[in-house]
Design an enzyme around this catalytic site. Structure first.
Site, PDB file in Angstrom:
ATOM      1  N   PRO A   1       0.824  -1.218   0.000  1.00  0.00           N
ATOM      2  CG  PRO A   1      -0.885  -1.597   1.564  1.00  0.00           C
ATOM      3  CD  PRO A   1       0.388  -2.185   1.025  1.00  0.00           C
TER       4      PRO A   1
ATOM      5  N   GLY B   1     -17.270   4.544 -33.578  1.00  0.00           N
ATOM      6  CA  GLY B   1     -18.400   5.405 -33.231  1.00  0.00           C
ATOM      7  C   GLY B   1     -19.101   4.906 -31.976  1.00  0.00           C
TER       8      GLY B   1
ATOM      9  CD  GLU C   1       6.477  -6.056 -14.672  1.00  0.00           C
ATOM     10  OE1 GLU C   1       5.462  -6.766 -14.640  1.00  0.00           O
ATOM     11  OE2 GLU C   1       7.415  -6.197 -13.897  1.00  0.00           O
TER      12      GLU C   1
HETATM   13  C1  LIG Z   1     -24.226   6.031 -24.850  1.00  0.00           C
HETATM   14  C2  LIG Z   1     -24.836   6.534 -26.113  1.00  0.00           C
HETATM   15  C3  LIG Z   1     -26.018   7.217 -26.082  1.00  0.00           C
HETATM   16  C4  LIG Z   1     -26.608   7.682 -27.252  1.00  0.00           C
HETATM   17  N1  LIG Z   1     -27.814   8.335 -27.195  1.00  0.00           N
HETATM   18  C5  LIG Z   1     -28.445   8.697 -28.350  1.00  0.00           C
HETATM   19  C6  LIG Z   1     -29.739   9.297 -28.316  1.00  0.00           C
HETATM   20  O1  LIG Z   1     -30.309   9.508 -27.263  1.00  0.00           O
HETATM   21  N2  LIG Z   1     -30.307   9.608 -29.490  1.00  0.00           N
HETATM   22  C7  LIG Z   1     -29.728   9.374 -30.688  1.00  0.00           C
HETATM   23  O2  LIG Z   1     -30.325   9.680 -31.716  1.00  0.00           O
HETATM   24  N3  LIG Z   1     -28.501   8.819 -30.768  1.00  0.00           N
HETATM   25  C8  LIG Z   1     -27.843   8.459 -29.622  1.00  0.00           C
HETATM   26  N4  LIG Z   1     -26.574   7.876 -29.678  1.00  0.00           N
HETATM   27  C9  LIG Z   1     -25.973   7.636 -30.984  1.00  0.00           C
HETATM   28  C10 LIG Z   1     -24.809   8.635 -31.281  1.00  0.00           C
HETATM   29  O3  LIG Z   1     -25.275   9.917 -31.550  1.00  0.00           O
HETATM   30  C11 LIG Z   1     -24.030   8.057 -32.465  1.00  0.00           C
HETATM   31  O4  LIG Z   1     -23.337   6.932 -31.959  1.00  0.00           O
HETATM   32  C12 LIG Z   1     -23.057   9.052 -33.073  1.00  0.00           C
HETATM   33  O5  LIG Z   1     -23.790  10.053 -33.785  1.00  0.00           O
HETATM   34  C13 LIG Z   1     -22.086   8.423 -34.031  1.00  0.00           C
HETATM   35  O6  LIG Z   1     -22.745   7.641 -34.979  1.00  0.00           O
HETATM   36  P1  LIG Z   1     -22.317   6.126 -35.187  1.00  0.00           P
HETATM   37  O7  LIG Z   1     -22.148   5.498 -33.892  1.00  0.00           O
HETATM   38  O8  LIG Z   1     -23.240   5.524 -36.154  1.00  0.00           O
HETATM   39  O9  LIG Z   1     -20.872   6.243 -35.825  1.00  0.00           O
HETATM   40  P2  LIG Z   1     -20.517   6.465 -37.348  1.00  0.00           P
HETATM   41  O10 LIG Z   1     -21.298   7.575 -37.924  1.00  0.00           O
HETATM   42  O11 LIG Z   1     -20.554   5.157 -38.045  1.00  0.00           O
HETATM   43  O12 LIG Z   1     -19.032   6.959 -37.253  1.00  0.00           O
HETATM   44  C14 LIG Z   1     -17.956   6.047 -37.045  1.00  0.00           C
HETATM   45  C15 LIG Z   1     -16.673   6.838 -37.141  1.00  0.00           C
HETATM   46  O13 LIG Z   1     -16.492   7.367 -38.454  1.00  0.00           O
HETATM   47  C16 LIG Z   1     -16.309   8.755 -38.415  1.00  0.00           C
HETATM   48  N5  LIG Z   1     -16.939   9.335 -39.601  1.00  0.00           N
HETATM   49  C17 LIG Z   1     -18.182   9.131 -40.082  1.00  0.00           C
HETATM   50  N6  LIG Z   1     -18.353   9.838 -41.193  1.00  0.00           N
HETATM   51  C18 LIG Z   1     -17.204  10.512 -41.448  1.00  0.00           C
HETATM   52  C19 LIG Z   1     -16.767  11.420 -42.452  1.00  0.00           C
HETATM   53  N7  LIG Z   1     -17.550  11.793 -43.461  1.00  0.00           N
HETATM   54  N8  LIG Z   1     -15.517  11.908 -42.374  1.00  0.00           N
HETATM   55  C20 LIG Z   1     -14.709  11.544 -41.357  1.00  0.00           C
HETATM   56  N9  LIG Z   1     -15.068  10.694 -40.380  1.00  0.00           N
HETATM   57  C21 LIG Z   1     -16.309  10.188 -40.433  1.00  0.00           C
HETATM   58  C22 LIG Z   1     -16.981   9.179 -37.113  1.00  0.00           C
HETATM   59  O14 LIG Z   1     -16.476  10.427 -36.659  1.00  0.00           O
HETATM   60  C23 LIG Z   1     -16.612   8.030 -36.210  1.00  0.00           C
HETATM   61  O15 LIG Z   1     -15.318   8.204 -35.748  1.00  0.00           O
HETATM   62  C24 LIG Z   1     -25.983   7.457 -28.505  1.00  0.00           C
HETATM   63  C25 LIG Z   1     -24.758   6.778 -28.523  1.00  0.00           C
HETATM   64  C26 LIG Z   1     -24.188   6.311 -27.358  1.00  0.00           C
HETATM   65  C27 LIG Z   1     -22.881   5.562 -27.417  1.00  0.00           C
HETATM   66  C1  LIG Z   2      -3.632  -4.965 -12.733  1.00  0.00           C
HETATM   67  C2  LIG Z   2      -2.414  -4.770 -11.894  1.00  0.00           C
HETATM   68  C3  LIG Z   2      -1.575  -5.852 -11.658  1.00  0.00           C
HETATM   69  C4  LIG Z   2      -0.433  -5.689 -10.863  1.00  0.00           C
HETATM   70  N1  LIG Z   2       0.344  -6.788 -10.596  1.00  0.00           N
HETATM   71  C5  LIG Z   2       1.376  -6.655  -9.709  1.00  0.00           C
HETATM   72  C6  LIG Z   2       2.120  -7.799  -9.294  1.00  0.00           C
HETATM   73  O1  LIG Z   2       1.894  -8.931  -9.762  1.00  0.00           O
HETATM   74  N2  LIG Z   2       3.100  -7.641  -8.372  1.00  0.00           N
HETATM   75  C7  LIG Z   2       3.383  -6.415  -7.830  1.00  0.00           C
HETATM   76  O2  LIG Z   2       4.265  -6.334  -7.000  1.00  0.00           O
HETATM   77  N3  LIG Z   2       2.696  -5.318  -8.208  1.00  0.00           N
HETATM   78  C8  LIG Z   2       1.700  -5.404  -9.125  1.00  0.00           C
HETATM   79  N4  LIG Z   2       0.980  -4.291  -9.498  1.00  0.00           N
HETATM   80  C9  LIG Z   2       1.301  -3.001  -8.886  1.00  0.00           C
HETATM   81  C10 LIG Z   2       1.974  -2.034  -9.841  1.00  0.00           C
HETATM   82  O3  LIG Z   2       3.268  -2.465 -10.120  1.00  0.00           O
HETATM   83  C11 LIG Z   2       1.900  -0.656  -9.210  1.00  0.00           C
HETATM   84  O4  LIG Z   2       0.565  -0.237  -9.300  1.00  0.00           O
HETATM   85  C12 LIG Z   2       2.817   0.322  -9.883  1.00  0.00           C
HETATM   86  O5  LIG Z   2       4.159   0.009  -9.632  1.00  0.00           O
HETATM   87  C13 LIG Z   2       2.556   1.753  -9.425  1.00  0.00           C
HETATM   88  O6  LIG Z   2       2.530   1.859  -8.044  1.00  0.00           O
HETATM   89  P1  LIG Z   2       1.288   2.587  -7.317  1.00  0.00           P
HETATM   90  O7  LIG Z   2       0.052   1.998  -7.887  1.00  0.00           O
HETATM   91  O8  LIG Z   2       1.492   2.481  -5.869  1.00  0.00           O
HETATM   92  O9  LIG Z   2       1.383   4.059  -7.806  1.00  0.00           O
HETATM   93  P2  LIG Z   2       2.261   5.248  -7.149  1.00  0.00           P
HETATM   94  O10 LIG Z   2       3.653   4.795  -6.987  1.00  0.00           O
HETATM   95  O11 LIG Z   2       1.545   5.786  -5.976  1.00  0.00           O
HETATM   96  O12 LIG Z   2       2.230   6.307  -8.326  1.00  0.00           O
HETATM   97  C14 LIG Z   2       1.126   7.178  -8.577  1.00  0.00           C
HETATM   98  C15 LIG Z   2       1.496   8.127  -9.693  1.00  0.00           C
HETATM   99  O13 LIG Z   2       2.603   8.946  -9.281  1.00  0.00           O
HETATM  100  C16 LIG Z   2       3.657   8.825 -10.192  1.00  0.00           C
HETATM  101  N5  LIG Z   2       4.920   8.934  -9.487  1.00  0.00           N
HETATM  102  C17 LIG Z   2       5.339   8.254  -8.392  1.00  0.00           C
HETATM  103  N6  LIG Z   2       6.568   8.628  -8.042  1.00  0.00           N
HETATM  104  C18 LIG Z   2       6.951   9.573  -8.930  1.00  0.00           C
HETATM  105  C19 LIG Z   2       8.138  10.356  -9.118  1.00  0.00           C
HETATM  106  N7  LIG Z   2       9.187  10.229  -8.293  1.00  0.00           N
HETATM  107  N8  LIG Z   2       8.167  11.242 -10.131  1.00  0.00           N
HETATM  108  C20 LIG Z   2       7.121  11.372 -10.971  1.00  0.00           C
HETATM  109  N9  LIG Z   2       5.982  10.654 -10.850  1.00  0.00           N
HETATM  110  C21 LIG Z   2       5.911   9.778  -9.840  1.00  0.00           C
HETATM  111  C22 LIG Z   2       3.475   7.494 -10.837  1.00  0.00           C
HETATM  112  O14 LIG Z   2       4.116   7.455 -12.100  1.00  0.00           O
HETATM  113  C23 LIG Z   2       1.967   7.411 -10.948  1.00  0.00           C
HETATM  114  O15 LIG Z   2       1.539   8.124 -12.085  1.00  0.00           O
HETATM  115  C24 LIG Z   2      -0.138  -4.425 -10.333  1.00  0.00           C
HETATM  116  C25 LIG Z   2      -0.975  -3.344 -10.601  1.00  0.00           C
HETATM  117  C26 LIG Z   2      -2.096  -3.508 -11.368  1.00  0.00           C
HETATM  118  C27 LIG Z   2      -2.982  -2.336 -11.619  1.00  0.00           C
END
Ligand SMILES: Cc1cc2nc3c(=O)[nH]c(=O)nc-3n(C[C@H](O)[C@H](O)[C@H](O)COP(=O)(O)OP(=O)(O)OC[C@H]3O[C@@H](n4cnc5c(N)ncnc54)[C@H](O)[C@@H]3O)c2cc1C
Ligand SMILES: Cc1cc2nc3c(=O)[nH]c(=O)nc-3n(C[C@H](O)[C@H](O)[C@H](O)COP(=O)(O)OP(=O)(O)OC[C@H]3O[C@@H](n4cnc5c(N)ncnc54)[C@H](O)[C@@H]3O)c2cc1C
Lengths: 265, 378
Positions: free
Chosen positions: B127, B336, B360
């Site tokens: 911790p 999207g 790591e």
């Molecule tokens: C949690 C959630 C809640 C939502 N709620 C509503 C809601 O209440 N009502 C509603 O009507 N909709 C809702 N939506 C739908 C949302 O508005 C659409 O997901 C969104 O408009 C994007 O459309 P799409 O997912 O079909 O992506 P797409 O249109 O298929 O786009 C996919 C990717 O292609 C890119 N892209 C598409 N066309 C172009 C282009 N010409 N040039 C460059 N890049 C392009 C997009 O930017 C995107 O990165 C919701 C979606 C989510 C995830």
């Molecule tokens: C899914 C998962 C699996 C893991 N498995 C293992 C395992 O098998 N064995 C094990 O021993 N550990 C394990 N860990 C622990 C992991 O190695 C630590 O989470 C990691 O080393 C960071 O330590 P902390 O979480 O205490 O963060 P902290 O050390 O509290 O750091 C918090 C933030 O402060 C920054 N920071 C800290 N010191 C400085 C500094 N001097 N300068 C600038 N920035 C700084 C860090 O970069 C980070 O962004 C695991 C963690 C996760 C999430």
């Protein structure tokens, strides 16, 4: 038992096939080559028999270009004992007949008790080589087999194959025989890491036509009974349509489309 | 990409790729949803020799080099990052045993892990001691022929399932006061605490380990008292290659999912892949993947050749993980609204990716290492 396995290296099933500009074949650059999936069943079955019958050996035999060595090694890594590759520039353009002739020739002196292979290679899908090899060697053949039982004395094999309507046909063959594997025969193992590390030290030989005592006229393009005129890809299909929504609404929409757009009902 | 690999390395990569496609990928979404630890899958991986890859066959391992290891981790991670970390940690736990274990310890403690009979874990984090391991406070007190370990380890991957856990504990003050112990499951006072409820890597096991006067025989001490930091440091460096490979595998998954979706989905009368804005994202992801792969394999090759690799491993880990974060963002963006749902793998990949800049050694820690090595006067 002395078991031989016929193995072919084929393009990975995920490969997107491209045709050469002159339509004479497929573009091989960038293709990932793998063991023909049906041959994997053959290798696995051979290994299982070997594990049951002490003193058995498994030899992988392949005809193909140099790169086929890699796939033979995969078989060795799975547990086979040795490998033979027939590789000769003159074999370019060999058809099933020529291939079977060369394979039979290389196997003749080996005196295998059992030859296993896949029911077909998934590249050309000819499904002819095993039968022809059987003819050349004068052996009984059992094709498309999904269960194989070798008798305790190693003299006979009982082979099962699925036929129409889900029924089974049971064949009994005297050994030596050639048995071609169907999917379901077994679940092929993966080569283990220690197996892979050992593969290179296992006996492997490469044979050309001269060493086999065959002439290019007999087995190469010239000896082929079949000439490929050209390759072409099927016409591209229009993308399918997915009808979203609840099943009831979707069905209604589908009928509407069949009626109004496709005009088929 | 051009990176020369041996025939064996290529075979290992192909075998693991096939295994990943057939055995690891199919259940990945379901395992993420349920959070269930895939014991059977891990057992299959053990059978193939994926648990002690770099350990010589004499001690139950597969005897391959770091390049094959990195390639294997990439393939598994592409299919399921949870499974990849499980594999990484058990491989990692072998390293201090191999480097510092006596012949007897290698036979008794290393071989069962390397051969995959049991899983390994690596318990450093506490911790109050994360990035700074020298603040470890877990105590090891010598009593007769045993040590009594007292303290709490957190975030321990594989902790609940490991048959052997390497523990770093304090036998004295300062950096030279840390000692490494190989703690077998079932030793009195070794307790598995609560499981950590994680954002991603949900099918990997992460728990607290409670050491309540845990009795560890002296025969399980790795190296001498005070040699603990030295015993684990190399493993930490090499662990970074593992996580760089995990991130690279996830980058591949990002690219695969993004290109597949961009080709299929149509908007504005074209596939998404026909829009330049999407093409540029794909180009960036692809370039990031290529670079991450090269850096990772290069660090692995250095290790394999017995050359110093700490700086390169940190660079690979830093670059691969940070690039992954951006690429996962882009790959999800391309999906999207659908990318924000559990219907598409990119949602899981996005969550799994996040931890790679943290464990790591955080990105900040990697920069410390890189700067230290770079500024060092030779
Ligand atoms: C949690 C959630 C809640 C939502 N709620 C509503 C809601 O209440 N009502 C509603 O009507 N909709 C809702 N939506 C739908 C949302 O508005 C659409 O997901 C969104 O408009 C994007 O459309 P799409 O997912 O079909 O992506 P797409 O249109 O298929 O786009 C996919 C990717 O292609 C890119 N892209 C598409 N066309 C172009 C282009 N010409 N040039 C460059 N890049 C392009 C997009 O930017 C995107 O990165 C919701 C979606 C989510 C995830
Ligand atoms: C899914 C998962 C699996 C893991 N498995 C293992 C395992 O098998 N064995 C094990 O021993 N550990 C394990 N860990 C622990 C992991 O190695 C630590 O989470 C990691 O080393 C960071 O330590 P902390 O979480 O205490 O963060 P902290 O050390 O509290 O750091 C918090 C933030 O402060 C920054 N920071 C800290 N010191 C400085 C500094 N001097 N300068 C600038 N920035 C700084 C860090 O970069 C980070 O962004 C695991 C963690 C996760 C999430």
């Amino acid at each position: 038992m002395k078991i031989g396995v016929l193995m072919k290296q084929v393009p990975d099933t995920e490969t997107k096939i491209r045709i050469k500009d002159d339509a004479s074949g497929i573009v091989v650059d960038g293709i990932k080559w793998v063991m023909n999936p049906y041959d994997e069943y053959a290798v696995e079955e051979a290994l299982r028999i070997k594990e049951k019958k002490a003193g058995s050996t498994v030899t992988i035999i392949s005809m193909g270009p140099k790169r086929s060595v890699e796939t033979i090694r995969t078989g060795l890594a799975m547990g086979a004992d040795s490998g033979i590759l027939i590789d000769d520039p003159a074999l370019e353009g060999a058809d099933c007949y020529a291939t079977a002739k060369a394979l039979a020739k290389v196997m003749e002196p080996e005196n295998f008790d059992l030859i296993l292979c896949g029911k077909q290679a998934i590249d050309d899908d000819s499904a002819q080589v095993p039968q022809m090899v059987a003819e050349f060697l004068g052996m009984p053949q059992a094709m498309v087999i999904d269960k194989l039982v070798v008798s305790d004395d190693g003299k006979k094999a009982t082979c099962y194959r699925r036929i129409e309507g889900g029924a089974k046909e049971v064949l009994e063959v005297d050994l030596p025989a050639i048995v071609a594997a169907e999917k379901g025969l077994n679940e092929p193992r993966y080569a283990s890491l220690p197996g892979i590390m050992k593969a290179k030290s296992k006996p492997f030989k490469e044979i050309n036509l001269g060493a086999l005592g065959l002439k290019a006229e007999e087995v190469g393009a010239k000896g082929a009974k079949l000439k490929v005129k050209k390759y072409f890809l099927p016409a591209e299909k229009a993308p399918g349509k997915i009808i979203p929504g609840e099943p009831e609404d979707a069905a209604r929409a589908l009928v509407k489309m069949l009626r109004e757009e496709a005009k088929v009902v | 990409m051009y990176f020369p690999i041996s025939e064996e390395e290529k075979m290992i990569q192909m075998m693991v790729a096939q295994f990943a496609d057939r055995e690891v990928a199919p259940g990945a979404a379901a395992r993420d949803e349920s959070g269930e630890f895939p014991r059977e899958l891990v057992a299959k991986m053990a059978q193939l020799g994926l648990c002690g890859m770099m350990v010589p066959p004499a001690y139950g391992g597969s005897g391959v080099g770091a390049v094959a290891y990195a390639l294997a981790v990439m393939e598994v991670s592409r299919a399921c990052a949870s499974t990849a970390v499980t594999m990484c940690v058990t491989n990692l736990s072998c390293e201090p045993l191999l480097a510092f274990g006596t012949e007897e310890q290698k036979k008794r403690l290393l071989a069962p892990v390397a051969s995959g009979k049991i899983l390994g874990a690596f318990a450093l984090t506490e911790p109050e001691a994360g990035s700074n391991l020298t603040e470890i406070s877990c105590r090891a007190e010598k009593k007769g022929g045993r040590y009594l370990l007292r303290g709490t380890k957190v975030f321990i991957t594989n902790g609940a399932y490991a048959g052997l856990t390497l523990v770093l504990a304090r036998t004295g003050e300062g950096n030279r006061g840390l000692t490494a112990f190989a703690v077998e499951k079932g030793l009195p006072g070794f307790k598995v605490g609560r499981e950590i409820h994680k954002m991603g890597l949900r099918a990997s096991n992460t728990v607290e380990i409670l050491l309540e006067d845990c009795e560890v025989p002296e025969a399980n001490r790795l190296g001498g008292e005070g040699e603990g930091l030295r015993a684990v440091t190399n493993a930490l460096y090499s662990g970074r290659i593992g996580i760089a490979a995990q991130a690279t595998g996830l980058l591949q998954a990002c690219l695969d999912e993004a290109t597949k979706y961009a080709r299929e989905r149509r908007q504005f009368k074209r596939p998404l892949s026909g829009h330049q804005a999407i093409q540029w994202m794909i180009a960036e992801i692809a370039t990031g993947l290529e670079s991450a792969r090269l850096l990772t394999l290069s660090a692995a090759a250095l290790k394999q050749r017995g050359e110093p690799f700490a700086r390169e491993a940190s660079m690979a880990k830093l670059f691969a993980s940070e690039t992954l974060i951006r690429s996962a963002y882009q790959a999800l963006q391309i999906h999207g609204g659908y990318g924000y749902t559990r219907e598409f793998p990119i949602e899981r990949i996005y969550r799994d990716a996040r931890v790679t800049t943290i464990y790591e050694g955080t990105s900040e820690v990697q920069k410390m290492v890189i700067a230290r090595e770079t500024l060092r006067e030779t």
